[in-house]
Every structure is written in C-alpha cells, then in structure tokens.
Write a protein that holds these residues in place. Structure first.
Motif, short mmCIF file in Angstrom:
data_model
loop_
_atom_site.label_atom_id
_atom_site.label_comp_id
_atom_site.label_asym_id
_atom_site.label_seq_id
_atom_site.Cartn_x
_atom_site.Cartn_y
_atom_site.Cartn_z
N ASN A 60 2.20 4.04 -4.31
CA ASN A 60 2.62 3.17 -5.19
C ASN A 60 2.73 4.07 -6.77
O ASN A 60 3.23 3.22 -7.75
CB ASN A 60 1.61 2.04 -5.62
CG ASN A 60 0.22 2.48 -6.46
OD1 ASN A 60 -0.15 3.66 -5.95
ND2 ASN A 60 -0.38 1.73 -6.92
N LEU A 61 2.80 5.43 -6.91
CA LEU A 61 3.06 6.14 -8.26
C LEU A 61 4.22 6.45 -7.87
O LEU A 61 4.70 6.91 -7.16
CB LEU A 61 1.94 7.05 -8.25
CG LEU A 61 0.22 6.67 -8.10
CD1 LEU A 61 -0.47 8.07 -8.01
CD2 LEU A 61 0.14 5.69 -9.23
N GLU A 62 4.84 6.39 -9.21
CA GLU A 62 6.23 6.93 -9.33
C GLU A 62 6.35 8.46 -9.14
O GLU A 62 5.56 9.01 -9.83
CB GLU A 62 6.91 6.53 -10.87
CG GLU A 62 8.29 6.85 -11.09
CD GLU A 62 8.63 6.50 -12.04
OE1 GLU A 62 9.81 7.27 -12.71
OE2 GLU A 62 8.49 5.47 -12.62
N PRO A 67 0.79 10.07 -14.41
CA PRO A 67 0.83 10.90 -15.66
C PRO A 67 -0.22 10.52 -16.64
O PRO A 67 -0.70 9.42 -16.88
CB PRO A 67 2.34 10.44 -16.36
CG PRO A 67 2.51 9.20 -15.94
CD PRO A 67 1.91 9.08 -14.53
N VAL A 68 -0.94 11.56 -17.13
CA VAL A 68 -1.95 11.26 -18.06
C VAL A 68 -1.75 12.09 -19.20
O VAL A 68 -1.38 13.37 -19.05
CB VAL A 68 -3.38 11.87 -17.42
CG1 VAL A 68 -4.62 11.69 -18.52
CG2 VAL A 68 -3.68 10.85 -16.19
N GLU A 136 -2.04 13.74 -8.90
CA GLU A 136 -1.58 13.25 -7.73
C GLU A 136 -2.94 13.03 -6.80
O GLU A 136 -4.04 13.68 -6.79
CB GLU A 136 -0.89 14.32 -6.87
CG GLU A 136 0.41 14.63 -7.48
CD GLU A 136 1.15 15.66 -6.87
OE1 GLU A 136 1.79 15.55 -5.63
OE2 GLU A 136 1.09 16.83 -7.29
N PHE A 137 -2.90 12.31 -5.82
CA PHE A 137 -3.84 11.53 -5.00
C PHE A 137 -3.33 11.55 -3.60
O PHE A 137 -2.40 11.21 -3.26
CB PHE A 137 -4.50 10.44 -5.58
CG PHE A 137 -5.19 10.21 -6.84
CD1 PHE A 137 -6.30 10.52 -6.99
CD2 PHE A 137 -4.12 10.10 -8.00
CE1 PHE A 137 -6.72 10.75 -8.41
CE2 PHE A 137 -4.64 10.05 -9.16
CZ PHE A 137 -5.99 10.36 -9.58
N ALA A 138 -4.38 11.73 -2.98
CA ALA A 138 -4.16 11.55 -1.34
C ALA A 138 -5.61 11.05 -0.69
O ALA A 138 -6.59 11.27 -1.21
CB ALA A 138 -3.75 12.93 -0.66
N LEU A 139 -5.42 10.54 0.30
CA LEU A 139 -6.50 9.73 1.18
C LEU A 139 -6.51 10.35 2.67
O LEU A 139 -5.58 10.51 3.31
CB LEU A 139 -6.42 8.22 1.36
CG LEU A 139 -7.43 7.59 2.25
CD1 LEU A 139 -8.86 7.70 1.41
CD2 LEU A 139 -6.83 6.01 2.40
N GLU A 140 -7.79 10.88 2.80
CA GLU A 140 -7.98 11.44 4.27
C GLU A 140 -8.87 10.47 5.02
O GLU A 140 -9.78 10.05 4.51
CB GLU A 140 -8.88 12.73 4.13
CG GLU A 140 -9.16 13.38 5.47
CD GLU A 140 -9.85 14.65 5.12
OE1 GLU A 140 -9.45 15.71 5.53
OE2 GLU A 140 -11.00 14.64 4.74
N LEU A 141 -8.32 10.34 6.09
CA LEU A 141 -8.83 9.34 7.37
C LEU A 141 -9.26 10.26 8.30
O LEU A 141 -8.73 11.06 8.97
CB LEU A 141 -7.72 8.38 7.53
CG LEU A 141 -7.41 7.35 6.43
CD1 LEU A 141 -6.43 6.12 6.90
CD2 LEU A 141 -8.72 6.88 5.87
#
Length: 162
Positions: A60-62, A67-68, A136-141
C-alpha cells in the motif's frame, strides 16, 4: 537668512530623531520528523507461494516506499531509530514475530526487525534542509502462519545523542 535656516533646522529636528533596539531570537536545537500517516500492509497475491519461505513487499506504499523526512540543526550526533514489535492478536497471542518483517533504508541491504529499537540512520551535524530517507518493508512467511489480517505498526524516532 541665518534665522530662517535655524528655524528650518529646528522644524526638521524631530524628523531626525532615532531609536535603537536590540532584536534577539533563539532558534531552538531541533531534531524533527515528517512522515505520511499510513499503515504498512501486505497484499499476499499468489498465496500460497510455490515454496516457503516467501517474501511479500509492502503493497500500500506509493512505489513500495515510505518516505521519512528528518530535519536537524543540532551540532552533535543524531540517529533515527525504528522499532517494529511482534504482531499479536487482540488477546495478546503471537501472530507473527517481528523478525519476519524485513526493512531497508535507501535501497540498502534488507535487515530483520527484532522487536527492539534499531538504529537505521546516523548523522553528525545539521541536515541543512529536510533530509528524506526511503524505507521499504517486506513480510516473510514460513507457511506456519494462521489466516488473518496483518498490519505492521512501525515506530520511527529521531533522537540526539548526548
């Protein structure tokens, strides 16, 4: 003539009066943050994956980037700290350990959250203007996660070191 000139100078004398003030200001030492108000969500397209572990970027991030922006006029060392806690359900049951959330700063190496505050950026001295960092973020399943809605809460803090 002299009398006329003296009278003219006396008439102009109030126009030549001056006053002087000392103007002071204090620009406070500041470390400040600006971030968009958003949640970090993961869209698990093509779930289940062909194999585990599987990694899913934040959806859901552009541009996939959060951006921070940070501003500092402080002369010393300051840092940005990121904390991503374990994901728990409403009853406090662990849904997903923080270590399954990955992050990176400015396209660098992917790192694992660990539930504790982690320094993600450090600088000495002022930024000069708003400095933008791209998270940036990612999810590891791993395949053992139970079904449900997963939203990550990330806390970013700017602090000046003494």
């Amino acid at each position: 003539m002299k009398a006329l000139l003296a009278g003219l100078l006396l008439a102009l004398a109030p126009a030549l009066a001056q006053a002087t003030w000392i103007v002071q200001t204090l620009i406070p030492e500041t470390v400040a943050l600006r971030t968009p108000t958003t949640q970090i969500a993961f869209d698990l397209k093509d779930y289940p994956p062909k194999s585990f572990p599987a990694t899913y970027p934040a959806s859901n991030l552009e541009g996939g980037v959060l951006p921070v922006q940070v501003f500092s006029n402080a002369p010393g060392v300051w840092s940005l700290v990121l904390q991503i806690p374990d994901l728990k359900d409403q009853s406090g049951q662990l849904l997903l350990p923080a270590r399954q959330v990955l992050y990176r700063v400015n396209g660098g190496l992917w790192l694992r959250a660990d539930g504790t505050p982690q320094i993600i950026y450090t600088q000495t001295g002022p930024t000069g203007d708003w400095l933008e960092l791209r998270l940036e973020f990612a999810l590891e399943l791993l395949g053992s996660e139970r079904a449900g809605s997963y939203v990550v809460e990330a806390l970013v803090t700017a602090l000046r070191q003494p």
